[in-house]
Design an enzyme around this catalytic site. Structure first.
Site, PDB file in Angstrom:
ATOM      1  N   GLY A  36       0.806  -1.210   0.000  1.00  0.00           N
ATOM      2  CA  GLY A  36       0.000   0.000   0.000  1.00  0.00           C
ATOM      3  C   GLY A  36       0.836   1.256   0.000  1.00  0.00           C
ATOM      4  O   GLY A  36       0.428   2.279   0.559  1.00  0.00           O
ATOM      5  N   VAL A  52      -0.991   6.396   4.143  1.00  0.00           N
ATOM      6  CA  VAL A  52      -0.202   5.787   5.206  1.00  0.00           C
ATOM      7  C   VAL A  52       1.045   5.128   4.652  1.00  0.00           C
ATOM      8  O   VAL A  52       2.154   5.326   5.157  1.00  0.00           O
ATOM      9  CB  VAL A  52      -1.049   4.764   5.992  1.00  0.00           C
ATOM     10  N   GLY A  53       0.883   4.343   3.598  1.00  0.00           N
ATOM     11  CA  GLY A  53       2.033   3.659   3.014  1.00  0.00           C
ATOM     12  C   GLY A  53       3.089   4.611   2.496  1.00  0.00           C
ATOM     13  O   GLY A  53       4.288   4.382   2.665  1.00  0.00           O
ATOM     14  N   SER A  78      -7.660  -0.205  12.538  1.00  0.00           N
ATOM     15  CA  SER A  78      -8.398   1.056  12.581  1.00  0.00           C
ATOM     16  C   SER A  78      -9.147   1.138  13.894  1.00  0.00           C
ATOM     17  O   SER A  78      -9.606   0.125  14.431  1.00  0.00           O
ATOM     18  CB  SER A  78      -9.386   1.125  11.415  1.00  0.00           C
ATOM     19  N   SER A  79      -9.308   2.353  14.405  1.00  0.00           N
ATOM     20  CA  SER A  79     -10.002   2.516  15.681  1.00  0.00           C
ATOM     21  C   SER A  79     -11.485   2.185  15.580  1.00  0.00           C
ATOM     22  O   SER A  79     -12.165   2.053  16.602  1.00  0.00           O
ATOM     23  CB  SER A  79      -9.828   3.948  16.195  1.00  0.00           C
ATOM     24  N   CYS A  80     -12.010   2.006  14.367  1.00  0.00           N
ATOM     25  CA  CYS A  80     -13.422   1.644  14.223  1.00  0.00           C
ATOM     26  C   CYS A  80     -13.690   0.206  14.671  1.00  0.00           C
ATOM     27  O   CYS A  80     -14.843  -0.226  14.731  1.00  0.00           O
ATOM     28  CB  CYS A  80     -13.881   1.834  12.782  1.00  0.00           C
ATOM     29  N   TYR A 112     -16.177  -3.085   7.387  1.00  0.00           N
ATOM     30  CA  TYR A 112     -14.753  -2.728   7.418  1.00  0.00           C
ATOM     31  C   TYR A 112     -14.141  -3.078   8.767  1.00  0.00           C
ATOM     32  O   TYR A 112     -13.044  -3.640   8.849  1.00  0.00           O
ATOM     33  CB  TYR A 112     -14.598  -1.237   7.132  1.00  0.00           C
ATOM     34  N   LYS A 143     -11.045  -5.728   9.769  1.00  0.00           N
ATOM     35  CA  LYS A 143      -9.855  -5.326  10.512  1.00  0.00           C
ATOM     36  C   LYS A 143      -9.683  -6.149  11.795  1.00  0.00           C
ATOM     37  O   LYS A 143      -8.561  -6.502  12.173  1.00  0.00           O
ATOM     38  CB  LYS A 143      -9.908  -3.827  10.836  1.00  0.00           C
ATOM     39  N   HIS A 203     -12.614  10.509   3.986  1.00  0.00           N
ATOM     40  CA  HIS A 203     -12.910  10.677   5.405  1.00  0.00           C
ATOM     41  C   HIS A 203     -13.279  12.129   5.696  1.00  0.00           C
ATOM     42  O   HIS A 203     -13.127  13.009   4.857  1.00  0.00           O
ATOM     43  CB  HIS A 203     -11.704  10.247   6.240  1.00  0.00           C
ATOM     44  N   ARG A 222     -14.560  20.495   0.536  1.00  0.00           N
ATOM     45  CA  ARG A 222     -15.851  21.188   0.502  1.00  0.00           C
ATOM     46  C   ARG A 222     -15.695  22.677   0.777  1.00  0.00           C
ATOM     47  O   ARG A 222     -16.302  23.520   0.095  1.00  0.00           O
ATOM     48  CB  ARG A 222     -16.788  20.555   1.527  1.00  0.00           C
TER      49      ARG A 222
END
Length: 318
Positions: free
Chosen positions: A11, A16-17, A108-110, A137, A141, A180, A188
């Protein structure tokens, strides 16, 4: 890791990668291995098996994943669970089969329960119901980190799992629907400014609180943990501080220079009310983030502005 250790960054073109790659190069690591998604489909088990057998990587940073914001997660639910399961299963198993010395899996924190006690400790995993909008997702993870634990237990593999908080930074995804919250708001507010709009409307009430970590800080933490952390239990990576979506919008509005009004559409979902990680475990090991939030947002906005054709109405990123 040594400077000439062979390191595969899965990635490497993502936010991140690419941050991990920059940090490794800046630190003098000179034997890095990459493949783009066109060169290697990580969902293809045979292709991944052949790649690992040919390259003999010693260390692996597993930063490859299908990612997106609340809209993308809730819309492409099957894609998010299937693609991520395929990617991580293939890489983790191939790492075991080819005697990789150490693998770092980025979660991931999710993964934590929607109504978890704040701040969220690592041991809160699997103690409650997940946020429904990104459940597929999150389940993928969770499976990835449990796979690392299982290979650690059964095969004595040094595979570790880190759980970063919400990320932003250089090379982020600014797609109008699939990004995100922070990069979405940057785009926006920028487009509203360029179009002379009177207001920007944001999903939800603005009350949910989120923690944000600059991607280059995450990369620094990952390299630190690759060198120093060998426990099978997951470890959180974050700042230990959060901010409301309303205050986030106000900061981005100021940095972008938008002079209109901010409106909140309370008919749209807020998602998890609060998501703040307990990072005491990481802090106790000697790592603390460096980038101040406003400075990071400015760097992210400057990165956004450098994207090709950024000021054209039909601008898109993929």
């Amino acid at each position: 890791m040594h400077k000439n250790s062979k390191i595969y960054i899965a990635g490497h073109t993502g936010m991140v990668g690419s941050a991990i790659t920059r940090r490794l190069k800046d630190s003098g690591f000179n034997n890095l291995v990459f493949r783009t998604s066109k060169e290697l489909d990580l969902r293809n088990q045979q292709a991944v098996t052949e790649f690992f057998a040919a390259e003999n990587a010693e260390y692996v940073f597993l930063a490859a994943a299908k990612v997106g914001g609340i809209v993308a997660n809730n819309t492409y639910r099957a894609d998010f669970i299937f693609d991520n399961l395929q990617i991580q299963n293939n890489i983790i198993h191939a790492s075991y089969k080819n005697n990789v010395k150490k693998l770092l899996f980025l979660g991931s924190s999710c993964i934590y329960p929607k109504m978890a006690v704040q701040p969220i400790k690592e041991e809160y995993l699997l103690t409650g119901v997940l946020e429904q909008t990104n459940e597929p997702y999150a389940i993928a993870k969770i499976a990835g980190l449990k796979l690392c634990e299982a290979y650690h237990d059964q095969y004595n593999c040094n595979f570790i799992a880190v759980m970063p908080t919400n990320l932003y930074g250089i090379n982020d995804n600014y797609h109008p629907e699939n990004s995100h919250v922070l990069p979405a708001l940057i785009r926006r507010f920028h487009e509203a400014k360029m179009n002379g709009a009177d207001a920007v409307t944001i999903w939800g009430s603005g009350s949910p609180r989120r923690e944000f970590l600059f991607a280059d800080d995450l990369a620094d933490a990952c390299i630190f943990l690759m060198k120093t952390y060998d426990e099978k239990e997951l470890i959180n990576i974050g700042t230990g501080k959060d901010i409301s979506i309303k205050d986030l919008a106000l900061i981005i509005k100021q940095i972008v220079g938008f002079e209109g009004e901010i409106k909140f559409d309370a008919s749209k979902p807020d998602g998890t009310p609060r998501k703040l990680l307990d990072v005491s475990k990481l802090h106790n090991k000697g790592w603390i983030h460096e980038t101040k939030f406003e400075d990071g947002v400015r760097m992210a906005y400057n990165d956004f502005l450098t994207k090709e054709n950024i000021n054209k109405p039909d601008f898109k990123t993929t």
